[in-house]
Motif scaffolding. Sequence first.
Motif, PDB file in Angstrom:
ATOM      1  N   GLN A 178     -36.818 -31.832-130.599  1.00  0.00           N
ATOM      2  CA  GLN A 178     -37.672 -30.870-131.286  1.00  0.00           C
ATOM      3  C   GLN A 178     -37.045 -30.352-132.565  1.00  0.00           C
ATOM      4  OE1 GLN A 178     -38.229 -26.652-129.658  1.00  0.00           O
ATOM      5  NE2 GLN A 178     -40.160 -27.600-129.039  1.00  0.00           N
ATOM      6  N   VAL A 179     -37.875 -30.168-133.575  1.00  0.00           N
ATOM      7  CA  VAL A 179     -37.465 -29.509-134.803  1.00  0.00           C
ATOM      8  C   VAL A 179     -37.589 -27.998-134.604  1.00  0.00           C
ATOM      9  CG1 VAL A 179     -38.001 -29.154-137.244  1.00  0.00           C
ATOM     10  CG2 VAL A 179     -38.141 -31.448-136.252  1.00  0.00           C
ATOM     11  N   ASN A 180     -36.501 -27.288-134.796  1.00  0.00           N
ATOM     12  CA  ASN A 180     -36.503 -25.834-134.697  1.00  0.00           C
ATOM     13  C   ASN A 180     -37.112 -25.254-135.970  1.00  0.00           C
ATOM     14  OD1 ASN A 180     -35.226 -23.072-135.294  1.00  0.00           O
ATOM     15  ND2 ASN A 180     -34.678 -23.372-133.146  1.00  0.00           N
ATOM     16  N   THR A 234     -46.774 -35.749-140.418  1.00  0.00           N
ATOM     17  CA  THR A 234     -45.965 -36.455-141.415  1.00  0.00           C
ATOM     18  C   THR A 234     -44.541 -36.679-140.915  1.00  0.00           C
ATOM     19  OG1 THR A 234     -47.267 -35.499-143.228  1.00  0.00           O
ATOM     20  CG2 THR A 234     -45.100 -36.391-143.783  1.00  0.00           C
ATOM     21  N   LEU A 235     -43.931 -35.641-140.373  1.00  0.00           N
ATOM     22  CA  LEU A 235     -42.570 -35.782-139.855  1.00  0.00           C
ATOM     23  C   LEU A 235     -42.542 -36.619-138.584  1.00  0.00           C
ATOM     24  CD1 LEU A 235     -41.023 -32.250-140.487  1.00  0.00           C
ATOM     25  CD2 LEU A 235     -40.694 -34.366-141.778  1.00  0.00           C
ATOM     26  N   THR A 240     -40.721 -41.439-136.188  1.00  0.00           N
ATOM     27  CA  THR A 240     -41.095 -42.675-135.500  1.00  0.00           C
ATOM     28  C   THR A 240     -40.419 -43.869-136.166  1.00  0.00           C
ATOM     29  OG1 THR A 240     -43.240 -41.819-134.753  1.00  0.00           O
ATOM     30  CG2 THR A 240     -43.009 -44.206-134.905  1.00  0.00           C
ATOM     31  N   ALA A 241     -40.486 -43.923-137.485  1.00  0.00           N
ATOM     32  CA  ALA A 241     -39.850 -45.023-138.223  1.00  0.00           C
ATOM     33  C   ALA A 241     -38.344 -45.027-138.003  1.00  0.00           C
ATOM     34  CB  ALA A 241     -40.177 -44.905-139.711  1.00  0.00           C
ATOM     35  N   TYR A 242     -37.762 -43.845-137.899  1.00  0.00           N
ATOM     36  CA  TYR A 242     -36.317 -43.757-137.656  1.00  0.00           C
ATOM     37  C   TYR A 242     -35.971 -44.362-136.289  1.00  0.00           C
ATOM     38  CZ  TYR A 242     -31.592 -41.908-137.776  1.00  0.00           C
ATOM     39  OH  TYR A 242     -30.232 -41.803-137.805  1.00  0.00           O
ATOM     40  N   TYR A 279     -51.548 -38.874-138.465  1.00  0.00           N
ATOM     41  CA  TYR A 279     -50.395 -39.676-138.049  1.00  0.00           C
ATOM     42  C   TYR A 279     -50.619 -41.147-138.358  1.00  0.00           C
ATOM     43  CZ  TYR A 279     -47.000 -41.887-134.907  1.00  0.00           C
ATOM     44  OH  TYR A 279     -45.999 -42.667-134.385  1.00  0.00           O
ATOM     45  N   VAL A 280     -51.805 -41.650-138.078  1.00  0.00           N
ATOM     46  CA  VAL A 280     -52.115 -43.052-138.366  1.00  0.00           C
ATOM     47  C   VAL A 280     -51.993 -43.327-139.864  1.00  0.00           C
ATOM     48  CG1 VAL A 280     -53.952 -44.789-138.355  1.00  0.00           C
ATOM     49  CG2 VAL A 280     -53.533 -43.389-136.314  1.00  0.00           C
TER      50      VAL A 280
END
Length: 492
Positions: A178-180, A234-235, A240-242, A279-280
């Motif tokens: 999770q991003v804080n 977006t993140l 996902t790519a990472y 997201y798509v």
Amino acid sequence: MVNTAATTADGLELFSRPAVRSLLEEVRESVRVSDAGAFELVSADALRADGIDRLAHDAALSDNEDRRDTARWLILQAGRAVGIAPASIHELYMARGRGEITGFTVPAINVRAASFDTGRSLFRAANELKVGALICEIARSEIGYTDQRPMEYVAVLMAAAIKEGWTGPLFVQGDHFQVNAKKYKADPDAELRAVKDIIREGLHAGFYNIDIDTSTLVDLDRGSLDEQQHLNYTLSAELTAYVRKYEPAGVTVSIGGEIGEVGTENSTPEELRAYMDGYVRALAEVSAKVGKPVAGQSKISVQSGTTHGGTVLPDGSIADVAIDFETLRTLSDISRREYGLAGAVQHGASTLPQSAFGNFPAVETAEIHLATNFQNILYDHLPSELRELMYEHCRQNFQDERKPSDTEEQFIYKARKKALGHFKRDLWHLPEEDRERIRAALYDQFVFLFRQLAVENTMDIAQKYVPLPEVPRATPADLRMKAAADDWDLSD
């Protein structure tokens, strides 16, 4: 870049060190390693009778790095030898999205403490009921306060599965990576780097299922739903790519997204579509930047009325929850029909009334996350002396988490998870009769949940869709992360 592999010479040299030679001597009736570094399973029976207990203990608690990492490596090799390996549930979930599989809800179990004993109860129940659709998970926050780094977590749970004779793909999940929101606002790059670091460490350890949670960044003050979800989707696409860049060859990691933080307002179809459509689009842009298609998510977490850990009343009991099963039914259906996902994911559910669990497969919920009640069972069955020591540790160290309105019971209930890492060794070294009492209580709960969630007899289904992947680990040195994640991003 991260250098995760030692040279052959360095790796083989490790086996000659005194601490490692001592460990190999102790488990010689179970496993052995040749002079060339080849692993051999000597006796599966001896391994389950005694050897795996020794290896699991050292994998979690040894102060000697060489001995610890050798124990972890031996467990992974032994698991492969008896038919267990870390794997991704992605293909099973994609089959569910296509309508090939229906009628059950996959339990994702957060194992916070007494992990070998909890795992033994879990896999004993799973083995007896032939459960293969099962996830073990740990959240980014839990990794810290339970003192369980990913490599330890995978090794100990695999050891528990070996001990109980369970076999199949072992689905281990990074929950709430999770991003804080506060840290992101203060320093976005540093917070994203921290999330990428734990993703990279998890992948290296065998976390081939990762829930990316950027829903903390949803901004409800923005005008449209797309604007509200924009940073979230977006993140999610970027992370996902990472994951895809660093997942092992031959493994498509199962990735989850989230559209609403647990404990907030219930999710809506419009929010789901705003997130998924965005997201798509974002994933298509990412794919164009990296020059190849990037596989997307397999499931979506939604909010339907629960909170993590439940709502604690002044006497320490948990308030009843009015969960909205029609929300789960509707959002699961949309996610499958329109986006090909397995369905919706329910968080914060372990403290629900027992009568609620049978509803999840009835409305085709894809996955359910269960954590706090297993912790409650553990505390309820601890020797009173140790339990009081753990509570006093909370009083001495976590008073800043006590709200002015909290009763003592409310404070202890909410804070006691923070004592688990500090007392990890004490929990492991409880007398056998105490450990067996804990295992028996947990086993009963796992059997109940597996039956309610309709995952009996899913072992063959899991093995049909998920063959055991081959991820080489030549020596114990290959388990070591030599650095934090690199600085790869979409501008490369």
